[in-house]
Design a protein around this motif. Structure first.
Motif, PDB file in Angstrom:
ATOM      1  N   ARG A  27       1.236   6.655  -3.233  1.00  0.00           N
ATOM      2  CA  ARG A  27       0.175   6.759  -4.242  1.00  0.00           C
ATOM      3  C   ARG A  27      -0.317   8.195  -4.389  1.00  0.00           C
ATOM      4  O   ARG A  27      -0.470   8.712  -5.497  1.00  0.00           O
ATOM      5  N   LEU A  28      -0.568   8.855  -3.250  1.00  0.00           N
ATOM      6  CA  LEU A  28      -1.090  10.212  -3.314  1.00  0.00           C
ATOM      7  C   LEU A  28      -0.028  11.211  -3.765  1.00  0.00           C
ATOM      8  O   LEU A  28      -0.330  12.155  -4.497  1.00  0.00           O
ATOM      9  N   ALA A  29       1.214  11.004  -3.343  1.00  0.00           N
ATOM     10  CA  ALA A  29       2.288  11.900  -3.786  1.00  0.00           C
ATOM     11  C   ALA A  29       2.498  11.807  -5.290  1.00  0.00           C
ATOM     12  O   ALA A  29       2.777  12.815  -5.957  1.00  0.00           O
ATOM     13  N   LEU A  30       2.373  10.607  -5.836  1.00  0.00           N
ATOM     14  CA  LEU A  30       2.464  10.464  -7.291  1.00  0.00           C
ATOM     15  C   LEU A  30       1.334  11.225  -7.987  1.00  0.00           C
ATOM     16  O   LEU A  30       1.529  11.786  -9.073  1.00  0.00           O
ATOM     17  N   ARG A  31       0.186  11.264  -7.360  1.00  0.00           N
ATOM     18  CA  ARG A  31      -0.932  12.038  -7.919  1.00  0.00           C
ATOM     19  C   ARG A  31      -0.665  13.536  -7.823  1.00  0.00           C
ATOM     20  O   ARG A  31      -1.009  14.288  -8.738  1.00  0.00           O
ATOM     21  N   VAL A  32      -0.054  13.978  -6.730  1.00  0.00           N
ATOM     22  CA  VAL A  32       0.347  15.388  -6.645  1.00  0.00           C
ATOM     23  C   VAL A  32       1.334  15.706  -7.753  1.00  0.00           C
ATOM     24  O   VAL A  32       1.211  16.727  -8.451  1.00  0.00           O
ATOM     25  N   ASN A  33       2.306  14.843  -7.938  1.00  0.00           N
ATOM     26  CA  ASN A  33       3.303  15.032  -8.984  1.00  0.00           C
ATOM     27  C   ASN A  33       2.636  15.182 -10.349  1.00  0.00           C
ATOM     28  O   ASN A  33       2.981  16.076 -11.138  1.00  0.00           O
ATOM     29  N   ALA A  34       1.660  14.326 -10.623  1.00  0.00           N
ATOM     30  CA  ALA A  34       0.972  14.375 -11.915  1.00  0.00           C
ATOM     31  C   ALA A  34       0.157  15.652 -12.057  1.00  0.00           C
ATOM     32  O   ALA A  34       0.138  16.282 -13.129  1.00  0.00           O
ATOM     33  N   GLY A  35      -0.535  16.057 -10.994  1.00  0.00           N
ATOM     34  CA  GLY A  35      -1.332  17.274 -11.065  1.00  0.00           C
ATOM     35  C   GLY A  35      -0.493  18.517 -11.276  1.00  0.00           C
ATOM     36  O   GLY A  35      -0.836  19.389 -12.088  1.00  0.00           O
ATOM     37  N   LEU A  36       0.622  18.603 -10.562  1.00  0.00           N
ATOM     38  CA  LEU A  36       1.522  19.739 -10.757  1.00  0.00           C
ATOM     39  C   LEU A  36       2.076  19.752 -12.176  1.00  0.00           C
ATOM     40  O   LEU A  36       2.125  20.805 -12.834  1.00  0.00           O
ATOM     41  N   ARG A  37       2.488  18.586 -12.657  1.00  0.00           N
ATOM     42  CA  ARG A  37       3.044  18.491 -14.010  1.00  0.00           C
ATOM     43  C   ARG A  37       2.023  18.956 -15.056  1.00  0.00           C
ATOM     44  O   ARG A  37       2.361  19.682 -15.997  1.00  0.00           O
ATOM     45  N   ASP A  38       0.775  18.559 -14.881  1.00  0.00           N
ATOM     46  CA  ASP A  38      -0.266  18.957 -15.837  1.00  0.00           C
ATOM     47  C   ASP A  38      -0.468  20.471 -15.857  1.00  0.00           C
ATOM     48  O   ASP A  38      -0.917  21.025 -16.873  1.00  0.00           O
ATOM     49  N   ALA A  39      -0.150  21.134 -14.749  1.00  0.00           N
ATOM     50  CA  ALA A  39      -0.283  22.589 -14.674  1.00  0.00           C
ATOM     51  C   ALA A  39       0.997  23.321 -15.066  1.00  0.00           C
ATOM     52  O   ALA A  39       1.037  24.553 -15.045  1.00  0.00           O
ATOM     53  N   GLY A  40       2.065  22.587 -15.389  1.00  0.00           N
ATOM     54  CA  GLY A  40       3.314  23.223 -15.803  1.00  0.00           C
ATOM     55  C   GLY A  40       4.280  23.502 -14.686  1.00  0.00           C
ATOM     56  O   GLY A  40       5.124  24.397 -14.789  1.00  0.00           O
ATOM     57  N   MET A  41       4.204  22.711 -13.601  1.00  0.00           N
ATOM     58  CA  MET A  41       5.072  22.909 -12.444  1.00  0.00           C
ATOM     59  C   MET A  41       5.673  21.574 -12.035  1.00  0.00           C
ATOM     60  O   MET A  41       5.020  20.538 -12.129  1.00  0.00           O
ATOM     61  N   VAL A  42       6.927  21.597 -11.575  1.00  0.00           N
ATOM     62  CA  VAL A  42       7.536  20.367 -11.069  1.00  0.00           C
ATOM     63  C   VAL A  42       7.238  20.232  -9.580  1.00  0.00           C
ATOM     64  O   VAL A  42       7.048  21.227  -8.879  1.00  0.00           O
ATOM     65  N   ALA A  43       7.197  19.004  -9.109  1.00  0.00           N
ATOM     66  CA  ALA A  43       6.996  18.733  -7.683  1.00  0.00           C
ATOM     67  C   ALA A  43       8.318  18.853  -6.939  1.00  0.00           C
ATOM     68  O   ALA A  43       9.394  18.627  -7.492  1.00  0.00           O
ATOM     69  N   THR A  44       8.219  19.199  -5.652  1.00  0.00           N
ATOM     70  CA  THR A  44       9.368  19.198  -4.754  1.00  0.00           C
ATOM     71  C   THR A  44       8.994  18.363  -3.532  1.00  0.00           C
ATOM     72  O   THR A  44       8.218  18.802  -2.681  1.00  0.00           O
ATOM     73  N   ALA A  45       9.503  17.151  -3.455  1.00  0.00           N
ATOM     74  CA  ALA A  45       9.205  16.282  -2.322  1.00  0.00           C
ATOM     75  C   ALA A  45      10.048  16.699  -1.118  1.00  0.00           C
ATOM     76  O   ALA A  45      11.232  16.995  -1.251  1.00  0.00           O
TER      77      ALA A  45
END
Length: 338
Positions: free
Chosen positions: A149-167
């Motif tokens: 749940r929290l990692a999906l929120r990190v993913n969304a926050g990064l995306r909103d700032a113009g960055m992709v997540a790296t798990a």
């Protein structure tokens, strides 16, 4: 010129002549920055501009800016809490924790994008098992459901700032007591026992994850090689079983956990052959010339396309960001977390 399969470190706060030569090589796809490369925001902006001016399309620029004890850039960048702080908040206020996680992830990424950095290698999705000290408070939670749940929120926050997540660190570092930075790291669990550790990856992949970092942990019940060097983990499990189509990035090939493959050149070649699109070489700078010579002619067209998708999106300047209501509101959330 396309992006090559190597992401390399630099020695200081500006480019040396030899580093300019390395970055011009078609084998290089990016640069990873550390605290040694940072003395202030304006210096960092100049360094990133130097790096990105060398090639077209520009090289990727990455950093570990997770928060807590793994944050390479200090003031004026916001000081971020360790991931565990969000997990603890979740135990008391789940909805608040999810909102705060997304907001602080956005803040971290927005500040990096404002100075031209493409990637922060986050989130850590290793479960907080209490076994791996090197992970420790870098983990969000012990529960795979909460981590997801929290990692999906990190993913969304990064995306909103113009960055992709790296798990990271696929498949997991949670069950290995040794730190793969300085020793062989071994996890003796079988595949069934690893099911919970893989849940966050499944959820993030289903959400369109673009980047995964593979760790150097050995799972001898499943494969004799560290995951970063293993076709079974990268091709059979990650690409096949989990149906992942994004970029695969290795952890630093200078780490002791990768030493089973031999010297640096052998490690890098083994990792590329196993299916990694981008291999990190962070500190062994004197070996870069030999590495470039040995890999001369290497091309991975599919990997090059995947790497291009990691580039950060257009973003406001530092001053524009700091003047925005979004940044001020995010800082207010961060102040509560800290």
């Amino acid at each position: 010129m396309s992006l090559g399969p190597l992401m390399i470190g630099l020695s200081g706060t500006s480019l040396e002549d030899r580093e300019r030569e390395w970055l011009a090589s078609p084998l290089v796809g990016g640069v990873i920055l550390f605290a040694r490369n940072f003395s202030g925001r304006r210096q960092l902006e100049r360094l990133v501009e130097e790096i990105q001016a060398i090639r077209s399309p520009p090289l990727l620029v990455g950093v570990d800016q997770e928060g807590g004890r793994v944050q390479r850039f200090g003031r004026p960048f916001s000081r971020l809490p360790p991931a565990r702080a969000f997990g603890r908040l979740y135990d008391e206020h789940p909805s608040m924790a999810e909102r705060s996680t997304q907001t602080v992830a956005w803040l971290m990424a927005a500040e990096l994008r404002a100075v031209g950095v493409d990637l922060s290698f986050a989130p850590v999705v290793d479960l907080d098992s209490g076994v791996a000290d090197v992970i420790g408070d870098r983990a969000l939670h012990a529960s795979h459901e909460v981590v997801s749940r929290l990692a999906l929120r990190v993913n969304a926050g990064l995306r909103d700032a113009g960055m992709v997540a790296t798990a990271k660190h696929f498949p997991t570092h949670a069950g290995a007591r040794s730190d793969s930075h300085n020793a062989l790291a071994v996890d003796h669990r079988d595949h069934e026992a690893l099911c919970d550790d893989l849940v966050p990856y499944r959820r993030l992949i289903n959400a369109g994850l673009h980047s995964i970092m593979v760790g150097h942990v050995i799972f001898p019940e499943l494969d004799p090689l560290p995951a970063s060097l293993s076709p079974w983990w990268i091709e059979t499990q990650l690409r096949g079983e989990l149906r992942y189509s994004g970029a695969v990035i290795s952890d630093d090939m200078g780490m002791a956990g990768a030493s089973v493959a031999g010297g640096l050149v052998e490690r890098v070649r083994k990792s590329l052959d196993a299916g990694c699109d981008l291999v990190l070489v962070c500190n062994e700078l004197d070996q870069i010339p030999a590495l470039l010579a040995k890999l001369d002619g290497y091309v991975n067209p599919s990997g090059q396309l995947r790497l291009m998708r990691l580039r950060g999106a257009d973003s406001p300047s530092w001053d524009e960001l700091r003047a925005s209501s979004a940044w001020q509101e995010a800082r207010a959330v961060l102040d509560v977390m800290n």
